[in-house]
Design an enzyme around this catalytic site. Sequence first.
Site, short mmCIF file in Angstrom:
data_model
loop_
_atom_site.label_atom_id
_atom_site.label_comp_id
_atom_site.label_asym_id
_atom_site.label_seq_id
_atom_site.Cartn_x
_atom_site.Cartn_y
_atom_site.Cartn_z
N LYS B 103 0.91 -1.11 0.01
CA LYS B 103 0.03 0.02 -0.10
C LYS B 103 0.74 1.26 -0.10
O LYS B 103 1.72 1.36 0.89
CB LYS B 103 -0.90 -0.12 1.21
CG LYS B 103 -1.92 1.22 1.33
CD LYS B 103 -2.71 1.22 2.55
CE LYS B 103 -3.27 2.61 2.66
NZ LYS B 103 -3.54 2.88 4.16
N GLY B 164 -7.36 9.59 10.34
CA GLY B 164 -7.28 9.72 11.60
C GLY B 164 -8.51 10.67 12.08
O GLY B 164 -8.63 10.88 13.26
N ASN B 212 -8.93 1.27 10.20
CA ASN B 212 -7.90 1.10 11.34
C ASN B 212 -8.39 2.05 12.58
O ASN B 212 -8.56 1.26 13.69
CB ASN B 212 -6.48 1.50 10.86
CG ASN B 212 -5.55 1.23 12.04
OD1 ASN B 212 -5.57 0.16 12.56
ND2 ASN B 212 -4.70 2.07 12.16
#
Lengths: 375, 273
Positions: B103, B164, B212
């Site tokens: 990735k 995030g 994630n």
Amino acid sequence: MSFAPACAALHDGETARAIETADEAAVLRALDAPAPGPHDLAALLSPAAAAHLEALARRAHETTVRHFGRTIQLFTPLYLSNHCTNGCVYCGFNSANRIPRAQLTPPQALEEGRAIAATGLRQLLLLTGEAPARAGTDYIAACARLLRPLFPSLAVEVHALSEDDYRVLVRAGVDGMTMFQETYDRTLYATLHPRGPKRDYAWRLDAPQRACRAGMRTVNIGALLGLAPWRLEVFATAMHARHLQRHHPGVDLAISLPRMRPHAGAWQPAHPLTDSDLVQAMTALRLFLPQAGITISTRESPTLRDNLVPLGVTRMSAGVSTAVGGHTGGEAGTGQFEISDPRGVQDMCAALRRRGYQPVFKDWEPLADAAPGAA
Amino acid sequence: MTTTPEPDDFLEIGGTRLQSRLFVGTGKFGDDALIPAVCEASGAQVITMALRRVDLDAGPANLMGHIPAHMVRLPNTSGARTADEAVRIARLARAMGCGHWIKIEVVADSRHLLPDGYATARATETLAREGFVVLPYMNPDLYVARSLADAGAAAVMPLGAPIGTNRGLRTREMIAVLIEDLDLPVIVDAGIGRPSQACEAMEMGAAACLVNTAIATAADPVGMARAFGRAVAAGREAFLSGPGAVRARASASSPLTGFLGQDGGRAPQEVAP
């Protein structure tokens, strides 16, 4: 572009007044701001924000967890030399202090590095006093070349260098640079640094920028908290970080919050910070700079450090000795400052895990061995 | 169980057939020991890890030791600021035994953490030529996506919101353009904060989602991983089932033209004089 003009403008009295007079409404607006700006930062650092410390802490915690997760990077300093030609009135290495002076040879530095690496640490910060005739760029580079294979992240906290000298260190495997301005107040700076090359305020102020230009991956700045009124110092630190981010967006910026402790010279800080002040400074910084690293040193006690972990900290030192040769019991000199958290790496890891945080040892993979074409 | 995928519905990338369309990550966990349970609960078959955090000499603390053997490893180039750094990290990952999927993340802005599309395309071209299965992280920009496709990417991974932030599908319209226009799988990466947002991406026709932060920073990462697994499967099933087209205005459930019937109504009859 130098930070000097903007920094001088911060000390015209207006900014200090804005911080002192921010009202509760400004604090609440700042707490709600999706991307707090300088006015919000002033409000968050204001006396009025002290009444909202819990709300600040909660937002800082949420922001930190979102960006960094429940992880703390661990590193340790390696003091290469405490020879110094400066007369910083607050420092244990002050050339007027009659302390044992020592300097590791590069092979001795490697021995210290091996002792540190055996504890599992993979991030190392090399420190020297300012004595370029003894511990100059070539010496630091020689130590770095030996230590690089043991430490994927290798940073320096040494005297202010030229851009070319920083390039020499980058080529030797150094990828991080720490430089505390000590105080952003130019007048006070002159009285605290009465002699030695460090007297040059402007040369030091632009050192982080020279390091960015030279290719350092991470640059860590800070003010030595306690020298001057802390609110404006923290504001200036944040604006310095923002300045560096704007001009060098690829560099990872980090801020340290070193709070002055007593030391061998028995000099006491004129503007000491309470624990609450420190928490306000850290959480305000976190909201203003969500992606910046924040480092807390072993100047703080184990209990306080543990309690600060969820509030915005991303990097901590462990297994620290501030004495030259302190990791192998060799030619130990006197430390730069007294540490308050003597815990070794295993104890630090256990303390972090008890709080649900993961200690992170390695955070970079050196690429020198993966040259283009080496599939 | 609603999470059971259609037996003939799979995502094929790099010659590997994946039943699960949720990819997970290894970053930000308070304890890496949670990773096996997260993999199991989510049903994910692909897991990404930052090569810069991998330390093969770390013994039991080595991140790789926590990844279940059946997972496809998707090392990422987190920390790369240039195409050259991304290429070097990918080569190191392969040399370290992390497989040949990569990735690509090239981020040269530490404040916003947005990917550099130009550098990403250059790295993609080099690595695809070297036999890597390349999954580039990108801004959802059609021109960049086409460049990545031309460069040999196996899929594109547009961000839903800055990494995030957990802010959801802020780039929804642009991702819809990629889904409509590209022949490659579109895997939504970054910004997905809640299972409902992953479900929404899948309903739109995304091929998969990578999640994630939202899992690793949840109060119960394993529970959240399970929820994401179900949400992604539900969104996929909804997509395959053809959800009703969304209209800007309400439309009457008794259409005004209903009298016409399906055959368009009868033609006028010839009237006798």
